[in-house]
Write a protein that holds these residues in place. Structure first.
Motif, PDB file in Angstrom:
ATOM      1  N   GLN A  20      -1.779   3.896   8.484  1.00  0.00           N
ATOM      2  CA  GLN A  20      -1.344   3.366   9.774  1.00  0.00           C
ATOM      3  C   GLN A  20      -0.078   4.065  10.257  1.00  0.00           C
ATOM      4  O   GLN A  20       0.755   4.482   9.463  1.00  0.00           O
ATOM      5  N   ILE A  21       0.059   4.199  11.580  1.00  0.00           N
ATOM      6  CA  ILE A  21       1.263   4.785  12.169  1.00  0.00           C
ATOM      7  C   ILE A  21       2.369   3.735  12.149  1.00  0.00           C
ATOM      8  O   ILE A  21       2.190   2.629  12.673  1.00  0.00           O
ATOM      9  N   PRO A  22       3.537   4.045  11.577  1.00  0.00           N
ATOM     10  CA  PRO A  22       4.597   3.041  11.479  1.00  0.00           C
ATOM     11  C   PRO A  22       5.419   2.949  12.756  1.00  0.00           C
ATOM     12  O   PRO A  22       5.380   3.841  13.611  1.00  0.00           O
ATOM     13  N   ASP A  23       6.152   1.868  12.887  1.00  0.00           N
ATOM     14  CA  ASP A  23       7.225   1.788  13.868  1.00  0.00           C
ATOM     15  C   ASP A  23       8.528   1.626  13.104  1.00  0.00           C
ATOM     16  O   ASP A  23       8.544   1.597  11.870  1.00  0.00           O
ATOM     17  N   ILE A  24       9.642   1.543  13.816  1.00  0.00           N
ATOM     18  CA  ILE A  24      10.933   1.479  13.124  1.00  0.00           C
ATOM     19  C   ILE A  24      11.048   0.198  12.305  1.00  0.00           C
ATOM     20  O   ILE A  24      11.682   0.187  11.237  1.00  0.00           O
ATOM     21  N   ALA A  25      10.407  -0.881  12.750  1.00  0.00           N
ATOM     22  CA  ALA A  25      10.421  -2.123  11.967  1.00  0.00           C
ATOM     23  C   ALA A  25       9.706  -1.934  10.642  1.00  0.00           C
ATOM     24  O   ALA A  25      10.136  -2.474   9.608  1.00  0.00           O
ATOM     25  N   THR A  26       8.611  -1.172  10.634  1.00  0.00           N
ATOM     26  CA  THR A  26       7.891  -0.900   9.392  1.00  0.00           C
ATOM     27  C   THR A  26       8.759  -0.105   8.427  1.00  0.00           C
ATOM     28  O   THR A  26       8.793  -0.394   7.223  1.00  0.00           O
ATOM     29  N   LEU A  27       9.473   0.893   8.934  1.00  0.00           N
ATOM     30  CA  LEU A  27      10.327   1.710   8.070  1.00  0.00           C
ATOM     31  C   LEU A  27      11.467   0.884   7.473  1.00  0.00           C
ATOM     32  O   LEU A  27      11.867   1.098   6.325  1.00  0.00           O
ATOM     33  N   ALA A  28      11.988  -0.069   8.242  1.00  0.00           N
ATOM     34  CA  ALA A  28      13.020  -0.966   7.710  1.00  0.00           C
ATOM     35  C   ALA A  28      12.425  -1.942   6.698  1.00  0.00           C
ATOM     36  O   ALA A  28      13.053  -2.271   5.683  1.00  0.00           O
ATOM     37  N   GLU A  29      11.212  -2.390   6.975  1.00  0.00           N
ATOM     38  CA  GLU A  29      10.529  -3.297   6.042  1.00  0.00           C
ATOM     39  C   GLU A  29      10.272  -2.609   4.708  1.00  0.00           C
ATOM     40  O   GLU A  29      10.356  -3.235   3.643  1.00  0.00           O
ATOM     41  N   ASP A  30       9.978  -1.310   4.743  1.00  0.00           N
ATOM     42  CA  ASP A  30       9.767  -0.559   3.498  1.00  0.00           C
ATOM     43  C   ASP A  30      10.986  -0.655   2.589  1.00  0.00           C
ATOM     44  O   ASP A  30      10.848  -0.917   1.384  1.00  0.00           O
ATOM     45  N   ARG A  45       8.609   6.864   3.755  1.00  0.00           N
ATOM     46  CA  ARG A  45       7.163   7.105   3.687  1.00  0.00           C
ATOM     47  C   ARG A  45       6.787   8.442   4.324  1.00  0.00           C
ATOM     48  O   ARG A  45       7.282   8.813   5.386  1.00  0.00           O
ATOM     49  N   GLY A  46       5.895   9.165   3.614  1.00  0.00           N
ATOM     50  CA  GLY A  46       5.449  10.456   4.106  1.00  0.00           C
ATOM     51  C   GLY A  46       6.433  11.586   3.891  1.00  0.00           C
ATOM     52  O   GLY A  46       6.221  12.702   4.377  1.00  0.00           O
ATOM     53  N   HIS A  47       7.508  11.338   3.168  1.00  0.00           N
ATOM     54  CA  HIS A  47       8.521  12.346   2.886  1.00  0.00           C
ATOM     55  C   HIS A  47       8.726  12.439   1.374  1.00  0.00           C
ATOM     56  O   HIS A  47       8.605  11.438   0.650  1.00  0.00           O
ATOM     57  N   ASP A  50       0.813  -1.222   0.000  1.00  0.00           N
ATOM     58  CA  ASP A  50       0.000   0.000   0.000  1.00  0.00           C
ATOM     59  C   ASP A  50       0.845   1.270   0.000  1.00  0.00           C
ATOM     60  O   ASP A  50       0.328   2.376   0.196  1.00  0.00           O
ATOM     61  N   LEU A  51       2.140   1.147  -0.258  1.00  0.00           N
ATOM     62  CA  LEU A  51       3.066   2.275  -0.200  1.00  0.00           C
ATOM     63  C   LEU A  51       3.657   2.557  -1.581  1.00  0.00           C
ATOM     64  O   LEU A  51       4.153   1.650  -2.245  1.00  0.00           O
ATOM     65  N   ARG A  52       3.601   3.816  -1.989  1.00  0.00           N
ATOM     66  CA  ARG A  52       4.273   4.251  -3.224  1.00  0.00           C
ATOM     67  C   ARG A  52       5.579   4.927  -2.825  1.00  0.00           C
ATOM     68  O   ARG A  52       5.579   5.931  -2.119  1.00  0.00           O
TER      69      ARG A  52
END
Length: 269
Positions: free
Chosen positions: A65-75, A55-57, A7-9
């Motif tokens: 959804q609000i991410p955590d650091i694991a989500t940002l690494a998963e991206d 994401r968001g930048h 769900d992320l571009r």
């Protein structure tokens, strides 16, 4: 290029010799991939350079959804997979360095080497009011505008700010371009950062860089990281605050290239 990952571009740039080793660059909070402009000429001469917007930048979207650091690494892991990149040298500054730590802990097979610049491995409860204040400021009708000048003062020393008004205007533009919800979401992720106890799991060769005058992620925090990661090297950049790659681009790039090219030479032996 824009790459859809679930769900992320993600907005990303990939440049440099196609057969060269890959270096991935991850920017700070309230910036975007152009933050690495001072390093691009030197890096792209030797490496295939991947820059991306968190994401968001910049040009990347912000899922609800609000991410955590694991989500940002998963991206970024998902982006690497989509691009067919199986391993990379990873360079992260501030938030980017926090993402790099998480990536190297959770997915060590992707990381050839790690450069962690002006970053921390954890925030204690005492920092929650600071983060909440930034979240509250970005939640108003003016978006990130109330945060622009305080951020500039944290990011750069006063002599540099005075001597480089055009650079300051460029950086102000990056901050203003950040989506408020992206900034707020990533603030929540960083507020909960707690990686210090996991740092000994990092197996990649690591260089830790920090500006001597960095008030945001100070030298003491860099020392914690360098001591916890096996065989990590620490380099302190004089006359630089938080965004050391812009304030001292020649020195920062020298440390970066020296480390990366040394890793390449060792790998090729």
């Amino acid at each position: 290029m824009h790459i859809q990952v679930e769900d992320l571009r993600i907005n990303a740039h990939l440049e440099g010799p196609e057969a060269a080793p890959v270096v991935t660059l991850s920017h700070s909070l309230a910036a975007h991939l152009d933050m690495w402009r001072p390093q691009m000429a030197a890096l792209s001469e030797h490496f295939r350079v991947l820059r991306y917007d968190v994401r968001g930048h910049g040009g990347s979207s912000m899922p609800s959804q609000i991410p955590d650091i694991a989500t940002l690494a998963e991206d970024i892991r998902n982006l690497l997979d989509t691009l067919g990149i199986t391993h990379t040298h990873f360079v992260g500054l501030s938030m980017g360095g926090m993402i790099g730590q998480q990536l190297a802990i959770a997915y060590p097979e992707y990381i050839e080497s790690l450069v962690l610049a002006d970053t921390l491995s954890s925030y204690g409860d005492e920092h929650r009011p600071m983060w909440q204040g930034r979240i509250d400021a970005a939640s108003g009708v003016d978006g990130l505008e109330p945060l622009v000048e305080p951020t500039i003062r944290r990011w750069f020393t006063e002599p540099f700010r005075r001597a480089n008004p055009a650079v300051m205007d460029w950086v102000r533009g990056m901050i203003r371009a950040t989506q408020p919800q992206g900034f707020i979401g990533c603030c929540h992720a960083l507020m909960a950062l707690d990686l210090t106890d996991h740092l000994p799991l990092i197996t990649a060769p690591t260089l830790v860089l920090v500006g001597r005058q960095d008030p945001t992620t100070p030298v003491a925090g860099a020392e914690v990281i360098a001591k916890a990661i096996p065989d990590a090297r620490l380099a302190i950049i004089e006359n630089a605050a938080h965004i050391a790659n812009i304030e001292q681009p020649e020195v920062f790039t020298h440390h970066l290239l020296d480390f990366l090219l040394d890793r390449i030479r060792r790998d090729n032996k």
